[in-house]
Design an enzyme around this catalytic site. Structure first.
Site, PDB file in Angstrom:
ATOM      1  N   HIS A 137      -0.922 -18.041   2.560  1.00 47.60           N
ATOM      2  CA  HIS A 137      -0.217 -19.031   1.743  1.00 47.60           C
ATOM      3  C   HIS A 137      -1.241 -20.090   1.304  1.00 47.60           C
ATOM      4  O   HIS A 137      -2.223 -20.315   1.999  1.00 47.60           O
ATOM      5  CB  HIS A 137       0.864 -19.657   2.638  1.00 47.60           C
ATOM      6  CG  HIS A 137       1.808 -20.594   1.970  1.00 47.60           C
ATOM      7  ND1 HIS A 137       1.486 -21.895   1.677  1.00 47.60           N
ATOM      8  CD2 HIS A 137       3.102 -20.441   1.567  1.00 47.60           C
ATOM      9  CE1 HIS A 137       2.534 -22.502   1.125  1.00 47.60           C
ATOM     10  NE2 HIS A 137       3.524 -21.642   1.045  1.00 47.60           N
ATOM     11  N   ASP A 214      -1.051 -19.390  11.568  1.00 45.64           N
ATOM     12  CA  ASP A 214       0.018 -20.019  10.783  1.00 45.64           C
ATOM     13  C   ASP A 214       1.322 -19.324  11.170  1.00 45.64           C
ATOM     14  O   ASP A 214       1.564 -18.179  10.804  1.00 45.64           O
ATOM     15  CB  ASP A 214      -0.302 -19.846   9.293  1.00 45.64           C
ATOM     16  CG  ASP A 214       0.856 -20.235   8.382  1.00 45.64           C
ATOM     17  OD1 ASP A 214       1.948 -20.583   8.883  1.00 45.64           O
ATOM     18  OD2 ASP A 214       0.671 -20.172   7.149  1.00 45.64           O
ATOM     19  N   GLN A 217       6.342 -18.617   9.241  1.00 43.90           N
ATOM     20  CA  GLN A 217       7.369 -17.599   8.973  1.00 43.90           C
ATOM     21  C   GLN A 217       7.737 -16.801  10.215  1.00 43.90           C
ATOM     22  O   GLN A 217       8.568 -15.899  10.145  1.00 43.90           O
ATOM     23  CB  GLN A 217       6.871 -16.630   7.885  1.00 43.90           C
ATOM     24  CG  GLN A 217       6.609 -17.286   6.551  1.00 43.90           C
ATOM     25  CD  GLN A 217       7.876 -17.808   5.890  1.00 43.90           C
ATOM     26  OE1 GLN A 217       8.999 -17.427   6.247  1.00 43.90           O
ATOM     27  NE2 GLN A 217       7.710 -18.693   4.925  1.00 43.90           N
ATOM     28  N   LYS A 240      11.790 -24.352   8.549  1.00 42.28           N
ATOM     29  CA  LYS A 240      11.915 -22.897   8.409  1.00 42.28           C
ATOM     30  C   LYS A 240      12.505 -22.272   9.666  1.00 42.28           C
ATOM     31  O   LYS A 240      12.567 -21.057   9.803  1.00 42.28           O
ATOM     32  CB  LYS A 240      10.554 -22.276   8.082  1.00 42.28           C
ATOM     33  CG  LYS A 240      10.030 -22.665   6.694  1.00 42.28           C
ATOM     34  CD  LYS A 240       8.793 -21.865   6.350  1.00 42.28           C
ATOM     35  CE  LYS A 240       7.937 -22.497   5.268  1.00 42.28           C
ATOM     36  NZ  LYS A 240       8.514 -22.421   3.928  1.00 42.28           N
ATOM     37  N   CYS A 378       3.554 -19.342  -3.673  1.00 42.36           N
ATOM     38  CA  CYS A 378       2.423 -20.132  -3.162  1.00 42.36           C
ATOM     39  C   CYS A 378       1.350 -19.217  -2.578  1.00 42.36           C
ATOM     40  O   CYS A 378       0.708 -19.552  -1.576  1.00 42.36           O
ATOM     41  CB  CYS A 378       2.870 -21.166  -2.131  1.00 42.36           C
ATOM     42  SG  CYS A 378       3.954 -22.403  -2.823  1.00 42.36           S
TER      43      CYS A 378
END
Lengths: 426, 156
Positions: A137, A214, A217, A240, A378
């Site tokens: 991202h 990261d 998600q 999220k 993104c």
């Protein structure tokens, strides 16, 4: 933990709340859009919030609002207690070693920028390398580009296959003597691919390279254990994972965080200040300058309680069932091609339809009450790598129903018929 | 199907979206400018061949949604052979049309208004605020190109 990230690492226990009825906990889902029942399939952008989280924000502002770590009064003590208790919940949730390793930030983006500027910048020299992957991202690309520009370091990018899988042997070869950090996403927001982050960390650590994962998600959709992964930093956002916007977490290994300088100055992060010299506060406060998003942190803690009540393995199983159902259902749409077909996938379905642009598709779907995302997600470098301008993306959460997938497919069949009218032979 | 969608995606719009006119680079151009919509990544390049303040030829290339392709295509059809002043005068009425779906009331009309021609078919976009920029991209690029801009134009 590795190799089978979608497997049942913990069997769902039977005394959990059933997932099928949990949808009723989300007031926003019960509405119509353009006269049709809302079908919310944009969960990778942000998830909806259960009533408990919403109520906790309201309760905080109605009863407990005060600044933290300052006031010698009842409200401040309550606010501080709840804020710090949220930190403990986060620690447990990702199985960090100690609470000092949990830094509250605005979100994943801020967490990554903090690591780039506070951890990496002081140790980077010209010619050093930062390794990322093609599926990142923008928030896991641009902070590294900034620090590379500031120091003369070089950003290197590990390739993926056309189906959206990282090539681990290539990645391993790219970790070299100049690599100062590897930053990789656990789950691709655009493709759904789940990366074997524990294996990746092992490869990097063999060459003494620290790893930032990261987790934006991943963290709301599957069990996450930062010590099992072995990563040095883990970043995620509250919004999220059914929590509020504006709150997120940086997990960092304590020994690394201890050595890092603060990256923002102000109140809260100091121990003593004079015009000659300032002594910094201890972890985690050293990295939390200014009044934090107290309500947000409390809401995030409640979101964690909520997720744990359902059970992350149960959520993961349910979402995998939805993914399988949706993958089969989308195959019925003529001319549709999935983008991102890695064997290990989260419930994110990016797709193209022959001759149709994602924006036109999502405009028509919106009028059917179906909310999806269209565009580059993104991840413009990823789209360039795949040779496409963008995709339409349906991203699922445990509260989605098979009937909503059916509504998506019905909508797409209408899209195809609508745009193909008047076409020769059509 | 929703009447506003039918209004937006009229047959003419779909036709221009699928088979944009005046598509491709223009040899011997006098102006060339890139326009991007960073929100969606749509990108187009506009070419103009201006001789004695007249748009002798015009073309564009790029990739985008049906709305942005059709808007650019209709614009090039409308502008070939017009004077630079006429082209610049069209910006405001087109912008108003795309934002509000309305032409200026006849009593207040200005020279550009009646010159929109088939561009009027894009009026339906005004019911879709998130899509207005798709339609204005070509026109923003045009205005900047004719104003002598050389840096890419962004809708943001």
């Amino acid at each position: 933990m590795t190799g089978t990230p979608t497997g049942l690492s913990q069997a769902a226990t039977s005394n959990r709340r059933p997932i099928e009825t949990a949808r009723n906990d989300f007031p926003i889902l019960d509405q119509t859009v353009a006269g049709k029942p809302l079908v919310y399939l944009d969960n990778a952008a942000t998830t909806q919030k259960p009533r408990r989280v919403i109520d906790s924000l309201r309760h905080y502002y109605e009863h407990d609002n005060a600044n933290v770590h300052r006031g010698i009064h009842e409200l401040s003590e309550r606010a501080t207690r709840q804020y710090e208790s949220a930190r403990d919940k986060v620690r447990d949730f990702i199985n960090a070693d100690v609470r000092e390793e949990i830094i509250f930030v605005r979100g994943t983006t801020e967490a990554i920028n903090l690591v780039a500027q506070s951890y990496l910048r002081p140790i980077l020299a010209a010619g050093d390398e930062i390794l990322i992957t093609e599926m990142e991202h923008h928030s896991n690309i641009v902070p590294w580009q900034l620090v590379a520009e500031q120091t003369g370091a070089r950003l290197r990018v590990a390739p993926i296959t056309d189906s959206g899988e990282l090539l681990l042997p290539t990645l391993a070869e790219m970790i070299g003597p100049r690599t100062r950090l590897l930053a990789v996403t656990q789950v691709s927001n655009a493709l759904g691919s789940i990366n074997p982050v524990a294996d990746i960390v092992r490869l990097a650590h063999e060459q003494a390279v620290p790893v930032l994962v990261d987790g934006a998600q991943a963290v709301g959709h599957m069990p996450v254990d930062v010590r099992a992964i072995g990563c040095d930093f883990y970043a995620f956002s509250g919004h999220k994972m059914y929590g509020p916007t504006g709150i997120g977490v940086l997990y960092g290994r304590r020994d690394l965080l201890e050595k890092m300088p603060p990256w923002q100055g102000g109140g809260e992060m100091i121990r003593s200040v004079s015009f000659e010299k300032t002594e910094y506060n201890v972890l985690p406060h050293k990295f939390e300058a200014g009044t934090p998003h107290i309500a947000g942190a409390i809401g995030l803690g409640v979101a964690i309680d909520y997720i744990e009540d359902l059970g992350r393995s149960a959520i993961e199983c349910h979402e995998q069932d939805l993914l399988a159902y949706a993958t089969g259902a989308l195959a019925r749409v003529p001319g549709l091609r999935l983008v991102g077909t890695a064997p290990q996938k989260a419930a994110i379905l990016s797709f193209l339809i022959d001759g149709l642009h994602p924006h036109d598709i999502s405009t028509v779907l919106d009028r059917e009450g179906v909310a999806v995302r269209a565009g580059h997600h993104c991840a413009m470098p990823l789209m360039a790598r795949l040779g496409i301008p963008g995709t339409t993306r349906a991203s699922l959460a445990f509260y989605n129903k098979p009937a909503e997938i059916d509504a998506l497919v019905r909508g797409l069949l209408q899209v195809v018929a609508f745009f193909n009218r008047g076409r020769a032979g059509g | 199907m929703d009447p506003e969608l039918r209004e937006l995606y009229q047959d003419l719009i779909l036709d221009h979206g699928r088979q944009p006119r005046n598509f491709g680079p223009l040899p011997g151009y006098s102006h060339r400018l890139e326009g991007v919509n960073p929100l969606c990544g749509d990108k187009l390049v506009l070419y103009l061949k201006v001789v004695d303040d007249r748009i002798e030829d015009i073309s564009f290339e790029g990739a985008g949604c049906a709305i942005s392709m059709a808007s650019a295509s209709l614009m090039t059809e409308r502008l070939r052979g017009r004077s630079v002043d006429e082209a610049m005068a069209l910006f405001d009425p087109v912008h108003r049309l795309l934002m509000t779906g309305e032409l200026r009331p006849a009593a207040n009309s200005e020279p550009g208004d009646e010159n929109l021609g088939k561009v009027r078919m894009l009026a339906g976009v005004s019911a879709f605020p998130s899509r207005v920029k798709c339609a204005t991209l070509a026109w923003h690029t045009l205005r900047a190109a004719l104003s002598g801009e050389s840096k890419p134009v962004s809708t943001e």
